[in-house]
Design a protein around this motif. Sequence first.
Motif, PDB file in Angstrom:
ATOM      1  N   THR A 102       0.794  -1.199   0.018  1.00 53.24           N
ATOM      2  CA  THR A 102       0.108  -0.088   0.111  1.00 53.24           C
ATOM      3  C   THR A 102       0.865   1.231  -0.142  1.00 53.24           C
ATOM      4  OG1 THR A 102      -0.144  -0.074   2.325  1.00 53.24           O
ATOM      5  CG2 THR A 102      -1.929  -0.999   1.231  1.00 53.24           C
ATOM      6  N   GLY A 153       2.124   1.481  -3.592  1.00 55.32           N
ATOM      7  CA  GLY A 153       0.967   1.740  -4.415  1.00 55.32           C
ATOM      8  C   GLY A 153       0.153   3.313  -4.026  1.00 55.32           C
ATOM      9  N   TYR A 154       0.296   3.689  -2.926  1.00 60.26           N
ATOM     10  CA  TYR A 154      -0.210   5.084  -2.817  1.00 60.26           C
ATOM     11  C   TYR A 154       0.557   5.896  -3.457  1.00 60.26           C
ATOM     12  CZ  TYR A 154      -1.741   9.159  -0.383  1.00 60.26           C
ATOM     13  OH  TYR A 154      -2.265  10.547  -0.375  1.00 60.26           O
ATOM     14  N   VAL A 177       0.327   5.947  -7.398  1.00 58.50           N
ATOM     15  CA  VAL A 177      -0.843   6.131  -7.794  1.00 58.50           C
ATOM     16  C   VAL A 177      -1.103   7.739  -7.715  1.00 58.50           C
ATOM     17  CG1 VAL A 177      -3.293   6.156  -7.634  1.00 58.50           C
ATOM     18  CG2 VAL A 177      -2.114   3.822  -7.506  1.00 58.50           C
ATOM     19  N   PHE A 190       0.922   9.308 -10.311  1.00 61.73           N
ATOM     20  CA  PHE A 190       0.315   8.957 -11.549  1.00 61.73           C
ATOM     21  C   PHE A 190      -0.922  10.039 -11.759  1.00 61.73           C
ATOM     22  CE2 PHE A 190      -2.941   6.829 -14.045  1.00 61.73           C
ATOM     23  CZ  PHE A 190      -2.311   6.338 -15.217  1.00 61.73           C
ATOM     24  N   LEU A 191      -1.694  10.236 -10.774  1.00 64.56           N
ATOM     25  CA  LEU A 191      -2.907  11.026 -10.868  1.00 64.56           C
ATOM     26  C   LEU A 191      -2.180  12.521 -11.274  1.00 64.56           C
ATOM     27  CD1 LEU A 191      -5.178   9.796  -8.429  1.00 64.56           C
ATOM     28  CD2 LEU A 191      -5.489   9.613 -10.782  1.00 64.56           C
TER      29      LEU A 191
END
Length: 618
Positions: free
Chosen positions: A187, A190-191, A194, A197-198
């Motif tokens: 996580t 991933g966090y 992400v 990415f955003l």
Amino acid sequence: MKYLLYGPLLAKVLYTRILEGSFKDDWCLHILIICVARSSLHQLWSTYVNMLFLTRNRRINQHGYDFKQIDKEWDWDNFILLQALIASMACYIGPPFIENVPLWNAKGFFTILSLHVGISEPLYYWVHRCFHKSYLFNQYHSIHHSSPVLHPFTGATATYLEHLVLTPVIGLPIIGSCMMGNGSRITIYGYLLVFDFLRCLGHCNVEVVPHQLFETLPSLRYLLYTPTYHSLHHTDMATNFCLFMPFYDAIWKTLNSQSWELHQNTSSNAGNYRRNTADFVFLAHVVDVTSSIHAPFVIRSFASMPYTTRLFLLVLWPPAFIVMIMMWAWSKTFLISFYNLRGRLHETWSVPRFGFQYFLPFAKEGINKHIEEAILRANKLGVKVISLAALNKNEALNGGGTLFVERHPDLKVRVVHGNTLTAAVILNEIRGDVKEVFLTGATSKLGRAIALYLCQRRVRVLMLTSSTERFQKVQKEAPLECQSYLVQVTKYQAARDCKTWIVGKWITPGEQSWAPTGAHFHQFVVPPILSFRRDCTYGDLAAMRLPVDVQGLGNCEYTMERGVVHACHAGGVVHLLEGWTHHEVGAINVDRIDLVWNAALKHGLKPVSNIVTGQNSP
């Protein structure tokens, strides 16, 4: 040198592995891996955005990235380094949470998501609004908004203070989930990825979110922003402040009323083959495997500088070679770059072939097919002028473009080889007091024109050629009273007293040795000859600087300086600006050399030839 700041982390990893036989302090390793992953993510986004053959019709702002913006965003990755140092200090000062968390914890996903929605989103929203207040905006946030066209690196370009403020925004959900006992390494990774990415998504200037998604799930538009949504914030800075969720703009009354309509229009137009038709196309080709890396969609900063051989190119050579094979098998002519000049769109397309392939007998037909398809495509799109680069107009390949004009006599697009201006640039580099020149490549298209022009001005031309028939053919084209100024020579020794060499055929250092001390080498050969003689000077390839009002130009053309293009490229630009309606193919019309030169100067193009000494100079 800033990357040396990662040194202590790497040293700690190596120390624990080599001397202690394990990764005891593996948080150092995780920080390094996360930094590499975040940098790679931004680079992949940059690559995608600059793949104009995929994204051109999805771009929100149709302008290009210029050199000023690229330089401003050069150190976009500073925030990754800063956050890595902060994370390192946090691990030293406080408990190293990352060592104590498991690989995966299902609760961690919901915990970190809840903390992001409940803490990071509103915190960022209000901090962002504060940075739009007069003082903070003028002193800090204006730098981020100064980029005229959004790019993934724009989102990472900010002041030190803003990066510091962003750190708790991204760090609080991670720390909170770990303190609540629900954190996991997956996580955390991933966090962070992400989140980046955003951010790249919002600043990519390419609408990749289909409007049908929001039509099917209307409430989703309040949970996820789009590139169009955030682009409105950069045009109307009183709206759309959210981090990733427009929900917060909606509840605090700062949601731009045009957000959904503009997104739908941009997404709908993505299917159109061409929203903006180019007026001019420069049809290039790849020089070699290494220089193929000098493309804007590979490494933007590298492409914004003149091409030179760098050590890191060796690492990228194997994948570049694989891409070359794939291009040979499947690729079609594709869009590389574009710029605007006086309200007209200029594009560079590339034939998917490398320099050496032009000399393979079995490849000739396929290359001509690619060039012909590009010309017909340009004709269909309404392009006014298409200029052929380098080997695409090779005399032995297609007669300098004559083949295509004869096959398609009704072409509306003007096919131009641009060599008239190339000849003009070379000729205007020669000093007015020169009485004798030595010319290699003398019977080529350019060589012939240069020889005929000079002999008409009573300059003796030593034409290196072993073919008496070709020499006589050129000589007969000269006025009778000028023919004696053309002299056939078959050996380099004949030029040992000539100080002006015009090189149209590649010559070795041994052949250069016949030139006398103080000789100058003009050249129109690709690749350029080696600057071997330290007692001689060497001119650049024929080139011209584009007018100062060019817009959106952000990559260098091969070895050319910023804003400089090969003379054949410039020749096509002049053809367009003058509105000439004839094709410029086949043999060069010597009588038009001065006309084209004066037209180039009239439109603001400037010669840029530099005289340099040999590479062995002290």
